[in-house]
Design a protein around this motif. Structure first.
Motif, PDB file in Angstrom:
ATOM      1  N   PHE A 248       0.808  -1.183  -0.049  1.00  0.00           N
ATOM      2  CA  PHE A 248       0.018   0.003   0.081  1.00  0.00           C
ATOM      3  C   PHE A 248       0.745   1.408  -0.039  1.00  0.00           C
ATOM      4  O   PHE A 248       2.063   1.311   0.223  1.00  0.00           O
ATOM      5  CB  PHE A 248      -0.901  -0.007   1.271  1.00  0.00           C
ATOM      6  CG  PHE A 248      -1.951  -1.032   1.206  1.00  0.00           C
ATOM      7  CD1 PHE A 248      -3.171  -0.993   0.338  1.00  0.00           C
ATOM      8  CD2 PHE A 248      -1.634  -2.209   1.712  1.00  0.00           C
ATOM      9  CE1 PHE A 248      -4.102  -1.849   0.461  1.00  0.00           C
ATOM     10  CE2 PHE A 248      -2.686  -3.320   1.512  1.00  0.00           C
ATOM     11  CZ  PHE A 248      -3.942  -3.098   0.897  1.00  0.00           C
ATOM     12  N   PRO A 249       0.143   2.372  -0.524  1.00  0.00           N
ATOM     13  CA  PRO A 249       1.230   3.375  -0.397  1.00  0.00           C
ATOM     14  C   PRO A 249       1.619   4.212   0.752  1.00  0.00           C
ATOM     15  O   PRO A 249       2.813   4.780   0.864  1.00  0.00           O
ATOM     16  CB  PRO A 249       0.067   4.745  -1.175  1.00  0.00           C
ATOM     17  CG  PRO A 249      -1.029   4.252  -1.092  1.00  0.00           C
ATOM     18  CD  PRO A 249      -1.084   2.576  -1.011  1.00  0.00           C
ATOM     19  N   THR A 250       0.847   3.708   1.992  1.00  0.00           N
ATOM     20  CA  THR A 250       1.127   4.327   3.263  1.00  0.00           C
ATOM     21  C   THR A 250       0.625   2.898   4.195  1.00  0.00           C
ATOM     22  O   THR A 250      -0.259   2.280   4.000  1.00  0.00           O
ATOM     23  CB  THR A 250       0.426   5.512   3.619  1.00  0.00           C
ATOM     24  OG1 THR A 250      -1.074   5.234   3.645  1.00  0.00           O
ATOM     25  CG2 THR A 250       0.781   6.551   2.870  1.00  0.00           C
ATOM     26  N   PHE A 251       1.419   3.100   5.510  1.00  0.00           N
ATOM     27  CA  PHE A 251       1.139   2.287   6.326  1.00  0.00           C
ATOM     28  C   PHE A 251      -0.400   2.201   6.939  1.00  0.00           C
ATOM     29  O   PHE A 251      -1.141   1.344   6.975  1.00  0.00           O
ATOM     30  CB  PHE A 251       1.756   2.400   7.750  1.00  0.00           C
ATOM     31  CG  PHE A 251       1.600   1.750   8.843  1.00  0.00           C
ATOM     32  CD1 PHE A 251       1.861   0.450   8.919  1.00  0.00           C
ATOM     33  CD2 PHE A 251       0.844   2.312   9.897  1.00  0.00           C
ATOM     34  CE1 PHE A 251       1.610  -0.344  10.137  1.00  0.00           C
ATOM     35  CE2 PHE A 251       0.516   1.447  11.102  1.00  0.00           C
ATOM     36  CZ  PHE A 251       0.808   0.115  10.960  1.00  0.00           C
ATOM     37  N   LEU A 252      -1.030   3.611   6.973  1.00  0.00           N
ATOM     38  CA  LEU A 252      -2.609   3.758   7.196  1.00  0.00           C
ATOM     39  C   LEU A 252      -3.263   3.229   6.236  1.00  0.00           C
ATOM     40  O   LEU A 252      -4.614   2.590   6.592  1.00  0.00           O
ATOM     41  CB  LEU A 252      -2.622   5.176   7.614  1.00  0.00           C
ATOM     42  CG  LEU A 252      -2.045   5.518   9.109  1.00  0.00           C
ATOM     43  CD1 LEU A 252      -2.612   6.942   9.318  1.00  0.00           C
ATOM     44  CD2 LEU A 252      -2.523   4.687  10.105  1.00  0.00           C
ATOM     45  N   ALA A 253      -2.850   3.312   4.832  1.00  0.00           N
ATOM     46  CA  ALA A 253      -3.755   2.854   3.977  1.00  0.00           C
ATOM     47  C   ALA A 253      -3.692   1.219   3.756  1.00  0.00           C
ATOM     48  O   ALA A 253      -4.862   0.624   3.725  1.00  0.00           O
ATOM     49  CB  ALA A 253      -3.187   3.178   2.689  1.00  0.00           C
ATOM     50  N   GLY A 254      -2.713   0.428   4.419  1.00  0.00           N
ATOM     51  CA  GLY A 254      -2.947  -0.744   4.761  1.00  0.00           C
ATOM     52  C   GLY A 254      -3.969  -1.307   5.826  1.00  0.00           C
ATOM     53  O   GLY A 254      -4.463  -1.938   5.519  1.00  0.00           O
TER      54      GLY A 254
ATOM     55  N   ARG B  28       4.139  -1.356   5.159  1.00  0.00           N
ATOM     56  CA  ARG B  28       3.128  -0.930   4.055  1.00  0.00           C
ATOM     57  C   ARG B  28       2.566  -2.116   3.188  1.00  0.00           C
ATOM     58  O   ARG B  28       1.693  -1.993   2.421  1.00  0.00           O
ATOM     59  CB  ARG B  28       3.584  -0.105   2.955  1.00  0.00           C
ATOM     60  CG  ARG B  28       4.098   1.428   3.784  1.00  0.00           C
ATOM     61  CD  ARG B  28       4.491   2.442   2.690  1.00  0.00           C
ATOM     62  NE  ARG B  28       5.533   1.742   1.617  1.00  0.00           N
ATOM     63  CZ  ARG B  28       5.869   2.185   0.467  1.00  0.00           C
ATOM     64  NH1 ARG B  28       5.577   3.493   0.345  1.00  0.00           N
ATOM     65  NH2 ARG B  28       6.789   1.748  -0.161  1.00  0.00           N
ATOM     66  N   THR B  29       3.305  -3.343   3.497  1.00  0.00           N
ATOM     67  CA  THR B  29       2.855  -4.488   2.801  1.00  0.00           C
ATOM     68  C   THR B  29       1.926  -5.579   3.920  1.00  0.00           C
ATOM     69  O   THR B  29       2.351  -5.963   4.839  1.00  0.00           O
ATOM     70  CB  THR B  29       4.170  -5.275   2.742  1.00  0.00           C
ATOM     71  OG1 THR B  29       4.946  -4.681   1.850  1.00  0.00           O
ATOM     72  CG2 THR B  29       3.682  -6.637   1.721  1.00  0.00           C
ATOM     73  N   VAL B  30       0.782  -5.781   3.166  1.00  0.00           N
ATOM     74  CA  VAL B  30      -0.018  -6.672   3.964  1.00  0.00           C
ATOM     75  C   VAL B  30      -0.148  -7.985   3.021  1.00  0.00           C
ATOM     76  O   VAL B  30      -0.381  -7.850   1.934  1.00  0.00           O
ATOM     77  CB  VAL B  30      -1.308  -6.112   3.851  1.00  0.00           C
ATOM     78  CG1 VAL B  30      -2.453  -6.907   4.656  1.00  0.00           C
ATOM     79  CG2 VAL B  30      -1.245  -4.753   4.873  1.00  0.00           C
TER      80      VAL B  30
END
Length: 94
Positions: free
Chosen positions: A32-38, A63-65
């Motif tokens: 994801f572009p940011t930690f919070l987006a993930g 940022r990787t889920v």
């Protein structure tokens, strides 16, 4: 729920975005572009999984889920896992 054969799982993979069969599970890693987006994506998947009573294993690394699907009670990948993989694809927008 019957466990799918490797051939059945492999036949479903072309219709799934970025999923692979590895170590007895369906697995997809998404950066994801940011930690919070993930984290937001995980929350949306978690809400859906709770409603379906079918829960993925989820690993969060910055940022990787990574989503991992297997029906533990059946001892392998089932049609429920294929369905949840499609649902996750729709939820995360891919």
């Amino acid at each position: 729920m019957a466990v799918l054969t490797d051939d059945q799982v492999d036949a479903a993979l072309p219709d799934l975005n970025g999923w692979e069969r590895a170590d007895g599970v369906l697995r997809r890693k998404i950066k994801f572009p940011t930690f919070l987006a993930g984290i937001d994506a995980v929350r949306r998947v978690a809400d859906h999984a709770e409603a379906k009573d079918h829960h993925p294993d989820i690993d969060i690394r910055w940022r990787t889920v990574t989503f991992m699907l297997v029906t533990h009670s059946a001892g392998g990948i089932t049609q429920n896992d294929i369905g949840m993989a499609h649902d996750i694809d729709e939820i995360v927008g891919d």
